[in-house]
Design a protein around this motif. Structure first.
Motif, PDB file in Angstrom:
ATOM      1  N   UNK A  34     -15.433  10.188   3.506  1.00 51.70           N
ATOM      2  CA  UNK A  34     -14.970   8.810   3.321  1.00 51.70           C
ATOM      3  C   UNK A  34     -13.500   8.772   2.898  1.00 51.70           C
ATOM      4  N   UNK A  35     -13.108   9.722   2.059  1.00 48.51           N
ATOM      5  CA  UNK A  35     -11.720   9.785   1.605  1.00 48.51           C
ATOM      6  C   UNK A  35     -10.769  10.067   2.761  1.00 48.51           C
ATOM      7  N   UNK A  36     -11.182  10.922   3.703  1.00 48.94           N
ATOM      8  CA  UNK A  36     -10.356  11.199   4.877  1.00 48.94           C
ATOM      9  C   UNK A  36     -10.155   9.940   5.715  1.00 48.94           C
TER      10      UNK A  36
ATOM     11  N   UNK B  71     -16.170  -0.116  -0.704  1.00 50.52           N
ATOM     12  CA  UNK B  71     -17.535  -0.447  -1.133  1.00 50.52           C
ATOM     13  C   UNK B  71     -18.511   0.641  -0.700  1.00 50.52           C
ATOM     14  N   UNK B  72     -18.283   1.235   0.469  1.00 53.54           N
ATOM     15  CA  UNK B  72     -19.115   2.356   0.923  1.00 53.54           C
ATOM     16  C   UNK B  72     -18.951   3.549  -0.009  1.00 53.54           C
ATOM     17  N   UNK B  73     -17.729   3.817  -0.438  1.00 56.90           N
ATOM     18  CA  UNK B  73     -17.476   4.919  -1.368  1.00 56.90           C
ATOM     19  C   UNK B  73     -18.128   4.656  -2.723  1.00 56.90           C
TER      20      UNK B  73
ATOM     21  N   UNK C 209     -23.555   8.708   6.967  1.00 54.35           N
ATOM     22  CA  UNK C 209     -22.108   8.709   6.701  1.00 54.35           C
ATOM     23  C   UNK C 209     -21.337   8.155   7.898  1.00 54.35           C
ATOM     24  N   UNK C 210     -21.665   8.655   9.084  1.00 52.07           N
ATOM     25  CA  UNK C 210     -20.981   8.205  10.300  1.00 52.07           C
ATOM     26  C   UNK C 210     -21.270   6.725  10.551  1.00 52.07           C
TER      27      UNK C 210
ATOM     28  N   UNK D 184     -17.798   0.088   8.909  1.00 52.40           N
ATOM     29  CA  UNK D 184     -16.633  -0.391   8.162  1.00 52.40           C
ATOM     30  C   UNK D 184     -15.474  -0.713   9.105  1.00 52.40           C
ATOM     31  N   UNK D 185     -15.188   0.203  10.028  1.00 49.71           N
ATOM     32  CA  UNK D 185     -14.087  -0.021  10.963  1.00 49.71           C
ATOM     33  C   UNK D 185     -14.389  -1.184  11.905  1.00 49.71           C
TER      34      UNK D 185
END
Length: 305
Positions: A60-62, A114-116, A139-140, A146-147
């Motif tokens: 998620x950070x990436x 919010x996902x993080x 995760x995917x 989100x995008x």
């Protein structure tokens, strides 16, 4: 778009002042932009190369770092041209595209944060089941949602803005095209766009903020139930960096967009927008690097190599 407006291009003012004043701003913007791109690109490369960082949190950070690079790229190069006086004009279609691009990335960042927060909630509240709950497929799915959600949420807003009529003046008191500036210059009824802006802000900013707050309410409750002080400190350290980032981001974003009327305080909005689009993308990689033990260890090993 050309049929709906008599103004074919706008003039961006940037930060009015003496030549020396504007050059100093250019130097600061260029330095911040360079550090932002290097910092966020370094996080992506570091996570890619370090097998111990191949976890959902760093995945998620990436995505967040990748987003920040494009977010600041959509602002700073044009802003530098505006302040140097070499690129102060922007066509109507490009103005609408920049508005759509930046707002879509901003919405995506709200969803990603919010996902993080949800990821940290599962990691701290359900540590034994975390790997099965937050699997690769989920995760995917969360990242793609989100995008996609970020860009879809702004589509209607950008369309409504493109249908506004602009009769003049054509001067935007900003270094970028944003909703407030477009509404201030429009000579048609802006109520539908203002309503859409407010509703989208509620859906995107407030809803994602509520998810984040609820997640952290459960996180803090779980941390307080940990018996040892060392355990509480370790649990809190896993989410302290993310907590710092969301505080900075949501504070400035809510000021800019969550309000019934968008046509007020354009000069103040310009300052807050500078912080939101230029400074915040720089802070994120440093916050995650300086306040995250795993990242610092991976960074140290990378420098040794």
């Amino acid at each position: 778009m050309a049929n709906g407006t008599s103004v074919k291009e706008f003039i961006l003012l940037g930060f009015p002042g003496t030549w020396q004043f504007r050059v100093s701003f250019v130097v600061v913007f260029a330095l911040i932009y360079t550090l932002t791109v290097i910092g966020n690109a370094s996080i992506i490369a570091l996570v890619w190369r370090s097998s111990n960082l191949h976890t959902p949190m760093y995945f998620f950070l990436c995505n967040l770092s990748f987003l920040e690079i494009w977010y600041t790229t959509g602002v700073v190069p044009k802003a530098i041209g505006v302040m140097l006086g070499t690129s102060q004009t922007i066509s109507f279609s490009v103005c609408i595209f920049q508005l759509f691009f930046l707002l879509s990335l901003g919405s995506t960042e709200c969803f990603l944060l919010s996902v993080m927060a949800y990821d940290r909630y599962l990691a701290i509240c359900y540590p034994l089941r975390y790997s099965s709950l937050m699997n690769r497929v989920l995760c995917v799915q969360l990242v793609l949602s989100s995008w996609l959600g970020g860009f879809l949420a702004i589509s209607l807003l950008a369309f409504l803005t493109s249908r506004l009529t602009f009769c003049g003046p054509d001067v935007i008191n900003h270094f970028l095209c944003d909703i407030d500036s477009c509404l201030a210059l429009s000579c048609s009824d802006t109520w539908p766009v203002e309503l859409a802006t407010f509703l989208v802000s509620i859906i995107v900013v407030v809803a994602s903020c509520v998810v984040t707050l609820v997640s952290y309410m459960y996180i803090i409750s779980s941390i307080l139930r940990i018996q040892s002080a060392h355990g509480r400190k370790k649990a809190f350290s896993t989410c302290s960096a993310h907590l710092s980032v969301i505080t900075i981001w949501y504070g400035s974003t809510m000021f800019l967009y969550v309000k019934p009327s968008a046509q007020n305080s354009l000069d103040l909005n310009k300052i807050v927008n500078t912080f939101n689009t230029v400074v915040t993308p720089l802070l994120n990689p440093f916050i995650y690097t300086l306040r995250n033990k795993e990242v610092k260890l991976a960074l140290g090993r990378a420098f040794q190599k």
